[in-house]
Design an enzyme around this catalytic site. Structure first.
Site, PDB file in Angstrom:
ATOM      1  N   ASP A  34       0.859  -1.362  -0.051  1.00 60.02           N
ATOM      2  CA  ASP A  34      -0.085  -0.075  -0.041  1.00 60.02           C
ATOM      3  C   ASP A  34       0.883   1.287   0.067  1.00 60.02           C
ATOM      4  O   ASP A  34       0.540   2.341  -0.723  1.00 60.02           O
ATOM      5  CB  ASP A  34      -0.846   0.014   1.299  1.00 60.02           C
ATOM      6  N   ASP A  48      -2.421  12.982  21.845  1.00 56.64           N
ATOM      7  CA  ASP A  48      -1.358  12.598  21.157  1.00 56.64           C
ATOM      8  C   ASP A  48      -1.340  13.066  19.640  1.00 56.64           C
ATOM      9  O   ASP A  48      -0.235  13.083  19.171  1.00 56.64           O
ATOM     10  CB  ASP A  48      -1.039  11.072  21.053  1.00 56.64           C
ATOM     11  N   THR A  73      -9.767   3.180   6.389  1.00 61.91           N
ATOM     12  CA  THR A  73      -9.225   1.921   7.235  1.00 61.91           C
ATOM     13  C   THR A  73      -7.804   2.050   7.493  1.00 61.91           C
ATOM     14  O   THR A  73      -7.322   0.887   7.888  1.00 61.91           O
ATOM     15  CB  THR A  73      -9.740   0.617   6.215  1.00 61.91           C
ATOM     16  N   TYR A  78      -4.643   4.434   9.146  1.00 54.97           N
ATOM     17  CA  TYR A  78      -4.276   5.017  10.279  1.00 54.97           C
ATOM     18  C   TYR A  78      -5.488   5.630  11.115  1.00 54.97           C
ATOM     19  O   TYR A  78      -5.581   5.306  12.379  1.00 54.97           O
ATOM     20  CB  TYR A  78      -3.457   6.160  10.030  1.00 54.97           C
ATOM     21  N   ALA A 125      -5.648   9.246  21.263  1.00 57.95           N
ATOM     22  CA  ALA A 125      -5.322   9.477  22.782  1.00 57.95           C
ATOM     23  C   ALA A 125      -5.801  10.692  23.483  1.00 57.95           C
ATOM     24  O   ALA A 125      -4.916  11.113  23.915  1.00 57.95           O
ATOM     25  CB  ALA A 125      -3.862   9.053  23.017  1.00 57.95           C
TER      26      ALA A 125
END
Length: 253
Positions: A43, A143, A154, A156, A178
């Site tokens: 990818d 974060d 689909t 990261y 986060a």
């Protein structure tokens, strides 16, 4: 039926071996003259190929010589011309990013999957979020955060617990990573036409980098992101195995 095929391969040994075999069998047209470009790799290499061939008219057909190969077709040496003739086309508009650095410089980039802001130091990032000129979040402590296209939802985005978006949806995903304040804030769904701006709060104390499809830009003070409808990437898939089917299947695995 494509008469001129150009092959491009990643540096991985398996991709290089496939390149040697396929070019010997089908020839290898110059990229600028090709009817179709066949990318051999994973990818990441597919994204690189799409970026590198942006100015060319030929669509790109990927064959998986990598790990996941979400954007790729299965590798096979036989009947390649027949597969290319029968392939279905998906058209994707990238995101455009304009980043302003803390020293006043500006960087621009395109991203097919996502543009992400990531903390670049030991402390959490503090981001302010504006959508279409309207302040939507005064302070997000996290974060990082990203804006993803349906094609990249689909990748990261999904790993950060963002939603999977149907390929034809006129929607972008804004996903936090986060999030500490607001606690566990996951993000929002935005219209494809939305213009998103992140302002980095306390950039000297809490440095942030921007990343567009794997290309990083350090020490950013603000980042503006929007879909770029004037640019289209054409990707080919075997019938029944296009992006729409893959996005649906991913939700049932």
């Amino acid at each position: 039926m494509p008469s001129k095929i150009a092959f491009a391969a990643s540096r991985a040994p398996v991709a290089q071996a496939a390149h040697a075999t396929l070019t010997q069998r089908y020839g290898n047209a110059p990229l600028a003259e090709a009817d179709v470009i066949v990318a051999l790799g994973g990818d990441g290499f597919m994204l690189q190929t799409l970026h590198d061939t942006l100015e060319l008219l030929a669509p790109v057909y990927g064959m998986n010589c990598g790990t996941i190969g979400f954007m790729m077709n299965a590798y096979a040496e036989d009947e390649l011309v027949e597969r290319l003739t029968a392939a279905e086309e998906a058209v994707i508009n990238p995101l455009s990013m304009r980043a302003t650095h803390t020293d006043g410089r500006q960087s621009r980039a395109l991203a097919l999957n996502e543009v992400a802001l990531l903390r670049a130091g030991p402390q959490a990032a503090k981001l302010q979020i504006t959508v279409d000129g309207r302040l939507r979040m005064q302070e997000l402590v996290c974060d990082g955060a990203l804006v993803a296209t349906p094609a990249g939802s689909t990748a990261y985005n999904y790993s950060a617990h963002g939603p999977i978006l149907p390929i034809g949806a006129d929607v972008l995903a804004l996903t936090a990573m986060a999030a500490f304040r607001p606690r566990r804030w996951r993000g929002a769904l935005l219209p494809k036409t939305a213009k998103v701006r992140f302002d980095v709060l306390e950039p000297e104390k809490r440095p942030v980098m921007a990343d567009a499809d794997g290309t990083s830009y350090r020490d950013v003070a603000s980042v503006e992101i929007q879909s770029e409808p004037s640019i289209s990437h054409r990707i080919l898939f075997d019938p029944g195995h296009g992006l729409e089917e893959r996005l649906i299947s991913e939700q049932f695995t």
